[in-house]
Design a protein around this motif. Sequence first.
Motif, PDB file in Angstrom:
ATOM      1  N   GLU A   8       0.833  -1.201   0.000  1.00 19.66           N
ATOM      2  CA  GLU A   8       0.000   0.000   0.000  1.00 19.66           C
ATOM      3  C   GLU A   8       0.871   1.257   0.000  1.00 19.66           C
ATOM      4  OE1 GLU A   8      -3.539   0.423   2.783  1.00 19.66           O
ATOM      5  OE2 GLU A   8      -2.329   2.170   3.311  1.00 19.66           O
ATOM      6  N   MET A  11       2.287   1.808  -3.346  1.00 18.74           N
ATOM      7  CA  MET A  11       1.247   2.306  -4.237  1.00 18.74           C
ATOM      8  C   MET A  11       1.084   3.816  -4.063  1.00 18.74           C
ATOM      9  SD  MET A  11      -2.585   0.801  -4.170  1.00 18.74           S
ATOM     10  CE  MET A  11      -2.368  -0.876  -4.650  1.00 18.74           C
ATOM     11  N   ILE A  12       1.060   4.270  -2.802  1.00 17.00           N
ATOM     12  CA  ILE A  12       0.905   5.694  -2.509  1.00 17.00           C
ATOM     13  C   ILE A  12       2.098   6.469  -3.060  1.00 17.00           C
ATOM     14  CG2 ILE A  12       0.915   7.391  -0.614  1.00 17.00           C
ATOM     15  CD1 ILE A  12      -0.734   5.213   0.968  1.00 17.00           C
ATOM     16  N   LEU A  15       1.952   6.574  -6.879  1.00 14.12           N
ATOM     17  CA  LEU A  15       0.893   7.462  -7.354  1.00 14.12           C
ATOM     18  C   LEU A  15       1.306   8.926  -7.163  1.00 14.12           C
ATOM     19  CD1 LEU A  15      -1.931   7.848  -8.471  1.00 14.12           C
ATOM     20  CD2 LEU A  15      -2.863   7.449  -6.205  1.00 14.12           C
ATOM     21  N   ILE A  19       1.827  11.875 -10.017  1.00 12.63           N
ATOM     22  CA  ILE A  19       1.218  13.208  -9.959  1.00 12.63           C
ATOM     23  C   ILE A  19       2.314  14.271 -10.020  1.00 12.63           C
ATOM     24  CG2 ILE A  19      -0.087  14.815  -8.494  1.00 12.63           C
ATOM     25  CD1 ILE A  19      -1.535  12.317  -7.340  1.00 12.63           C
ATOM     26  N   VAL A  44      -6.163  17.571  -9.036  1.00  9.22           N
ATOM     27  CA  VAL A  44      -5.662  16.240  -9.415  1.00  9.22           C
ATOM     28  C   VAL A  44      -5.327  15.432  -8.160  1.00  9.22           C
ATOM     29  CG1 VAL A  44      -3.846  14.972 -10.620  1.00  9.22           C
ATOM     30  CG2 VAL A  44      -4.777  17.080 -11.612  1.00  9.22           C
ATOM     31  N   GLU A  47      -8.603  14.294  -6.645  1.00 11.22           N
ATOM     32  CA  GLU A  47      -9.252  13.196  -7.373  1.00 11.22           C
ATOM     33  C   GLU A  47      -8.504  11.881  -7.181  1.00 11.22           C
ATOM     34  OE1 GLU A  47     -11.346  15.935 -10.818  1.00 11.22           O
ATOM     35  OE2 GLU A  47      -9.448  14.936 -11.262  1.00 11.22           O
ATOM     36  N   SER A  48      -7.243  11.984  -6.826  1.00 17.32           N
ATOM     37  CA  SER A  48      -6.456  10.770  -6.587  1.00 17.32           C
ATOM     38  C   SER A  48      -6.488  10.354  -5.117  1.00 17.32           C
ATOM     39  CB  SER A  48      -5.010  10.997  -7.032  1.00 17.32           C
ATOM     40  OG  SER A  48      -4.975  11.386  -8.371  1.00 17.32           O
ATOM     41  N   ASP A  49      -7.351  10.964  -4.342  1.00 14.97           N
ATOM     42  CA  ASP A  49      -7.546  10.616  -2.917  1.00 14.97           C
ATOM     43  C   ASP A  49      -6.386  11.017  -2.014  1.00 14.97           C
ATOM     44  OD1 ASP A  49      -9.981   9.385  -3.565  1.00 14.97           O
ATOM     45  OD2 ASP A  49      -8.979   7.486  -4.005  1.00 14.97           O
ATOM     46  N   MET A  50      -5.508  11.901  -2.469  1.00 14.30           N
ATOM     47  CA  MET A  50      -4.339  12.245  -1.657  1.00 14.30           C
ATOM     48  C   MET A  50      -4.717  13.003  -0.371  1.00 14.30           C
ATOM     49  SD  MET A  50      -1.471  11.169  -2.818  1.00 14.30           S
ATOM     50  CE  MET A  50      -1.879   9.691  -3.684  1.00 14.30           C
ATOM     51  N   LEU A  53      -5.352  10.899   2.869  1.00 12.38           N
ATOM     52  CA  LEU A  53      -4.278  10.196   3.583  1.00 12.38           C
ATOM     53  C   LEU A  53      -4.172  10.607   5.054  1.00 12.38           C
ATOM     54  CD1 LEU A  53      -1.348  10.157   0.972  1.00 12.38           C
ATOM     55  CD2 LEU A  53      -2.967   8.354   1.531  1.00 12.38           C
ATOM     56  N   GLY A  60     -14.576   9.532   5.284  1.00  7.23           N
ATOM     57  CA  GLY A  60     -14.322   9.679   3.856  1.00  7.23           C
ATOM     58  C   GLY A  60     -12.865   9.664   3.448  1.00  7.23           C
ATOM     59  N   GLY A  61     -11.956   9.427   4.387  1.00  5.07           N
ATOM     60  CA  GLY A  61     -10.535   9.382   4.042  1.00  5.07           C
ATOM     61  C   GLY A  61     -10.048   7.974   3.806  1.00  5.07           C
ATOM     62  N   CYS A  62      -8.740   7.808   3.790  1.00  7.96           N
ATOM     63  CA  CYS A  62      -8.133   6.489   3.584  1.00  7.96           C
ATOM     64  C   CYS A  62      -7.360   6.094   4.843  1.00  7.96           C
ATOM     65  CB  CYS A  62      -7.164   6.499   2.417  1.00  7.96           C
ATOM     66  SG  CYS A  62      -7.765   7.255   0.932  1.00  7.96           S
TER      67      CYS A  62
ATOM     68  N   ILE B 203      -5.283  10.641 -13.861  1.00  4.93           N
ATOM     69  CA  ILE B 203      -4.383   9.861 -13.026  1.00  4.93           C
ATOM     70  C   ILE B 203      -5.273   9.022 -12.124  1.00  4.93           C
ATOM     71  CG2 ILE B 203      -2.770  10.094 -11.086  1.00  4.93           C
ATOM     72  CD1 ILE B 203      -1.496  12.419 -12.557  1.00  4.93           C
ATOM     73  N   PRO B 204      -4.954   7.750 -11.926  1.00  2.00           N
ATOM     74  CA  PRO B 204      -5.854   6.935 -11.101  1.00  2.00           C
ATOM     75  C   PRO B 204      -5.935   7.451  -9.675  1.00  2.00           C
ATOM     76  CG  PRO B 204      -3.834   5.735 -11.586  1.00  2.00           C
ATOM     77  CD  PRO B 204      -3.807   6.986 -12.399  1.00  2.00           C
ATOM     78  N   SER B 205      -6.989   7.051  -8.968  1.00  3.18           N
ATOM     79  CA  SER B 205      -7.100   7.400  -7.554  1.00  3.18           C
ATOM     80  C   SER B 205      -6.554   6.258  -6.715  1.00  3.18           C
ATOM     81  CB  SER B 205      -8.560   7.654  -7.191  1.00  3.18           C
ATOM     82  OG  SER B 205      -9.273   6.438  -7.236  1.00  3.18           O
ATOM     83  N   LEU B 206      -6.259   6.580  -5.478  1.00  4.96           N
ATOM     84  CA  LEU B 206      -5.750   5.565  -4.557  1.00  4.96           C
ATOM     85  C   LEU B 206      -6.784   4.460  -4.351  1.00  4.96           C
ATOM     86  CD1 LEU B 206      -3.219   5.124  -2.967  1.00  4.96           C
ATOM     87  CD2 LEU B 206      -4.238   6.360  -1.064  1.00  4.96           C
ATOM     88  N   LYS B 207      -8.035   4.888  -4.193  1.00  2.00           N
ATOM     89  CA  LYS B 207      -9.089   3.887  -4.000  1.00  2.00           C
ATOM     90  C   LYS B 207      -9.232   3.025  -5.257  1.00  2.00           C
ATOM     91  CE  LYS B 207     -11.439   6.429  -0.411  1.00  2.00           C
ATOM     92  NZ  LYS B 207     -12.386   7.492  -0.085  1.00  2.00           N
ATOM     93  N   LEU B 209      -6.821   2.299  -7.338  1.00  3.26           N
ATOM     94  CA  LEU B 209      -5.669   1.390  -7.366  1.00  3.26           C
ATOM     95  C   LEU B 209      -5.902   0.194  -6.452  1.00  3.26           C
ATOM     96  CD1 LEU B 209      -2.738   3.966  -7.316  1.00  3.26           C
ATOM     97  CD2 LEU B 209      -3.167   2.297  -9.116  1.00  3.26           C
ATOM     98  N   MET B 210      -6.508   0.481  -5.286  1.00  2.00           N
ATOM     99  CA  MET B 210      -6.763  -0.615  -4.352  1.00  2.00           C
ATOM    100  C   MET B 210      -7.812  -1.567  -4.918  1.00  2.00           C
ATOM    101  SD  MET B 210      -6.151   0.833  -0.664  1.00  2.00           S
ATOM    102  CE  MET B 210      -4.863   1.990  -0.304  1.00  2.00           C
ATOM    103  N   LYS B 213      -6.289  -3.720  -7.602  1.00  2.00           N
ATOM    104  CA  LYS B 213      -5.379  -4.746  -7.108  1.00  2.00           C
ATOM    105  C   LYS B 213      -6.114  -6.064  -6.878  1.00  2.00           C
ATOM    106  CE  LYS B 213      -2.172  -5.273  -3.446  1.00  2.00           C
ATOM    107  NZ  LYS B 213      -1.925  -4.864  -2.070  1.00  2.00           N
TER     108      LYS B 213
END
Lengths: 383, 276
Positions: A8, A11-12, A15, A19, A44, A47-50, A53, A60-62, B203-207, B209-210, B213
């Motif tokens: 994970e 992946m972060i 990503l 960006i 951007v 939209e990529s969920d940054m 974090l 609603g976060g990760c 660009i893909p999102s983290l969610k 990508l998960m 996977k």
Amino acid sequence: MDYLLSDEQKMIKELAHKIAEEKIRPAAAKYDISEEYPWEVLKVMAESDMFGLFIPEEYGGCATSVFNLCLATEEFSRACGGIAVCYAASALGTFPIVLFGNDEQKKKYLPDLAKGKKVAAFAITEPEAGSDASGIKTVAKKEGNHYVLNGLKHFITNGGDAETYVVIAMTDKTKGARGASAFIVEKGTPGFTFGKKEDKFGIRASSTRELVFTDCKIPAENLLAKEGMGFIVTMRTFDMSRPGVAAQALGIAQGALELAVKYVHQRVQFGKAISSFQGIQWMLADMATEVEAARGLVYSTARMVDAGVKDVSKESAMAKMYASDVAMKVTVDALQLFGGYGYMKDYPIEKYVRDAKITQIYEGTNQVQRGIIALKLIKEMAK
Amino acid sequence: MNIIVCIKQVPETTEVRINPETNTLMREGVKSIINPFDMYAIEEAIRLKERFGGKVTVVTMGPPQAESALREAISMGADEGYLVGDRAFAGSDTWATSYTLAGAIKKINQINVANNSLADSGKGHGIDLILCGKQASDGDTAQVGPGISTHLNIPQVTYVKKIEEVKEGMMRLERMLEEGYEIIETSLPALLTVVKEINEPRIPSLKGLMRAKSAKITALTQKELNLDPQQIGLCGSPTQVVKIFTPKPRAGGQILKGEIPDITKQLVDLIKDEVN
């Protein structure tokens, strides 16, 4: 060096790298010149969920992870320290709500911050209260179901562009540090306006602005934690955010190092690439080693914070102080390796020097950090 | 709107090396990416799904490692992926590839109908749209997209730069020409190949990508597709590569100087020499 990142985390990092390379690097010079707020790039990231974090999943976060935040901030800063700080400052403004917000406050503010629909800012600094936070003059007076704020905050990162502000104000001046409280203030609240926007040496993509409170009435439910907990909120927030500043410095240093290595490999003098000269090689070796040492400190500290280690103030101070000193030294050396070209604005390296400088100053100057470290050592010895 | 996107995994470098003995691409040691033109097709499909709902299915024909291309498309927002691969398909040229992919698309439609995840629209495919990149960056033929539409007997519009309007069973498109564009209306289902002007891939999102996977990738082999053995793989490929070479750079031209009558005479003499 292999930091044994989980899938994970990789992946972060990948990503954030994507960006940085595709969206931040090409825009860095433009925002450095225009001093516009980089909404396009932040969109951007959003939209990529940054922005998720540093926010729990139920809002609603990760999941909140200082380590993940550091990985992202480092990658963004490799490409532009200014754009990266817009992102990291939103984390700084969000942490107090994550740490001390009640369920209602979290439900109200965190989902939009997690999606990056809004950015946050943290406001403690005042003209006469920098490192000495006890000098805060902004007051919050309780009147019925409201608090009324009066005063001035300055040098506020994301000031004017953020929607959600966490503001430290005195609720009881007689109690000194124990009389400070933290409040959530929304942009657009009557009596809350913006003053001077600063013209800065570096991190010019980020906005730094005055917040002006004139009889600004906010609902009593916007108090974070309890009255008198303002400094505890601040200290706990800085414990979370300091590794992020260190990661920003680390990213700036890494970015400058990469540019320098590439340049000396291409630059030919005396019939050879200048990377073949020992004087250059030794500089590169020192720079790379220092950057790696900084990374070790930053990552270890971030992992300590995530593991819930209670007191990380010494380690946080070490990481922030060391990484930012390394950033300053490495960026100056990188510019040196570019020679005369490095001094010109046509080349990207001088911006790294300008962006690095602030990391030695904000969120506690490096002198203050050294004070924290030394005090801790003396306390430990006296035990 | 139910959309199929056909993608291809290609070597990242634009400097594709050719094995001089077998005349095939040398893939070893080169990072694989989604064909850049296919990224626009994926993006457009996701945008259509965001506007009209539905499902985006990505399909690729290739070796097992092409699965990563499908996962990347899913990380951007596609819903599911199919990997069409079999030793029997090896050595396919654009004819055999488009025949095989058309077969795979028919099969995917059957699976969808069987799963009731999609109602058959009665137009034979249940699929409203098939999107492809205009060409692959390695082979550069631009033949597979049109080939698929021919095998499926549906309309094709190539070099689409904009989807102007979507209505029930119909689309109005801008098709790029060398100078300008033309507006084309087509009935659906149709196959479009898209150019880079159509959008900017996200660009893909983290969610995302998960999700990608752990997403299930369905394999389709000759066993499932049961295609005509004479039309697949090497023996179904009419193209025979005799030789691949880099053309010699054209020799520089010659500029004639002097007064016009002189130049004319020189030119006539040169042509005469050339003819003789």
